[in-house]
Write a protein that holds these residues in place. Sequence first.
Motif, short mmCIF file in Angstrom:
data_model
loop_
_atom_site.label_atom_id
_atom_site.label_comp_id
_atom_site.label_asym_id
_atom_site.label_seq_id
_atom_site.Cartn_x
_atom_site.Cartn_y
_atom_site.Cartn_z
N UNK A 63 13.26 -9.32 24.42
CA UNK A 63 13.02 -8.75 23.10
C UNK A 63 14.04 -7.64 22.87
N UNK A 64 14.24 -7.22 21.62
CA UNK A 64 15.22 -6.17 21.35
C UNK A 64 15.02 -4.90 22.18
N UNK A 65 13.77 -4.46 22.34
CA UNK A 65 13.51 -3.24 23.10
C UNK A 65 14.05 -3.33 24.52
N UNK A 129 11.70 2.74 15.67
CA UNK A 129 11.36 3.04 14.27
C UNK A 129 10.99 1.76 13.51
N UNK A 130 11.80 0.73 13.67
CA UNK A 130 11.53 -0.54 12.97
C UNK A 130 10.24 -1.16 13.48
N UNK A 131 10.02 -1.11 14.81
CA UNK A 131 8.84 -1.74 15.41
C UNK A 131 7.54 -1.09 14.93
N UNK A 132 7.55 0.22 14.76
CA UNK A 132 6.32 0.94 14.42
C UNK A 132 6.16 1.11 12.91
N UNK A 133 7.26 1.38 12.21
CA UNK A 133 7.17 1.66 10.77
C UNK A 133 7.27 0.41 9.91
N UNK A 134 7.95 -0.63 10.41
CA UNK A 134 8.08 -1.88 9.65
C UNK A 134 7.81 -3.08 10.56
N UNK A 135 6.64 -3.17 11.14
CA UNK A 135 6.39 -4.23 12.14
C UNK A 135 6.49 -5.64 11.58
N UNK A 142 15.52 -6.72 13.50
CA UNK A 142 16.10 -6.60 14.84
C UNK A 142 16.37 -7.98 15.43
N UNK A 143 17.14 -8.76 14.73
CA UNK A 143 17.52 -10.08 15.22
C UNK A 143 18.51 -9.91 16.38
N UNK A 144 18.76 -11.03 17.07
CA UNK A 144 19.72 -11.00 18.18
C UNK A 144 21.09 -10.54 17.69
N UNK A 145 21.48 -11.03 16.52
CA UNK A 145 22.79 -10.67 15.97
C UNK A 145 22.86 -9.17 15.67
N UNK A 146 21.75 -8.62 15.14
CA UNK A 146 21.71 -7.19 14.83
C UNK A 146 21.81 -6.36 16.10
N UNK A 147 21.10 -6.77 17.13
CA UNK A 147 21.16 -6.06 18.42
C UNK A 147 22.57 -6.11 19.00
N UNK A 148 23.19 -7.27 18.88
CA UNK A 148 24.56 -7.43 19.37
C UNK A 148 25.52 -6.52 18.59
N UNK A 149 25.34 -6.45 17.29
CA UNK A 149 26.17 -5.58 16.46
C UNK A 149 26.02 -4.11 16.86
N UNK A 223 14.24 9.42 13.17
CA UNK A 223 13.45 8.23 13.50
C UNK A 223 12.06 8.62 13.96
N UNK A 224 11.98 9.64 14.80
CA UNK A 224 10.67 10.01 15.34
C UNK A 224 9.81 10.78 14.35
N UNK A 225 10.41 11.39 13.36
CA UNK A 225 9.61 11.98 12.28
C UNK A 225 8.88 10.87 11.52
N UNK A 226 9.60 9.80 11.19
CA UNK A 226 8.97 8.66 10.52
C UNK A 226 7.96 7.96 11.43
#
Length: 312
Positions: A63-65, A129-135, A142-149, A223-226
Amino acid sequence: VVFLKIMDPRNHSTVTEFILAGLTEQPELQLPLFFLFLGIYMVTVVGNLGMITLIGLSSHLHTPMYYFLSSLSFIDLCHSTVITPKMLLNFVTEKNIISYNECMTQLYFFSIFAIAECHMLAAMAYDRYVAICNPLLYDVTMSYYKCFQLTVGVYILAITGSTIHTGFMLRLLFCNTNVVNHYFCDLFPLLELSCSSIHINQLLVLVLSAFNILTPALAILVSYIFILSSILQIHSTEGRSKAFSTCSSHISAVAVFFGSAAFMYLQPSSVSSMDQGKVSSVFYTCIVPMLNPLIYRSVILLKVILWYQKIV
């Protein structure tokens, strides 16, 4: 051993080899420190290699994490390996000699992995941030391509910053004095030895350090404020606890790494406080790479337990 070489007909000489002063000059501490840092390095190598291997072999951790976590482990492993083996020599040899070329090479790769760690920790904060705020959008965002970028971006920033630092260091002349008041070839100890003008180098250190330390730190803070705001809106205690557990390890790693790095590189007086800088440097070159696998171990164990419960 001859350390100086004549460079031009005006009898100017330049240093071709440096002597690393090390952490301490007290003989009775050399052997205990050798075994201490040898143990730290062994734990670092085993811990980070184990983390990379476990994540690579466990399909439920793809997974991305955990992708970012394995990237961080690789950076930590390389970061420590660039510094610690040469540091260990300092405890068992009378003079720890390093050639000019080896010194610049060590500076170059140390800078790459130090800068990469800063930005990789920021990428990990964005992932949380994405996992908790926009699950609901997590898998898309957070696709594979995004992680690679993001990973490629981290290394582009790292290589660019390191190339600038090392390139401007190569332009300096080092005359006569060749004892580096540190246990590795770092920016400020080398600038202290130069007989050229170092104003541009000092400015670059402050500007690039501010960018590579403060910018990721600010991104992590936002990120952690959000994240905190979203967690406080979760009504179930179990949901809050799970959200906090995925972030606590990252916060611990960020606090130790950024705190020690900022102490060393964001002080105008750092050139004149090398003894304090050595202690700070130990944290982000030796302690943090060892601690990160230990800090994140609980997160992986929790993931493995949850996965095992599902299949059973």
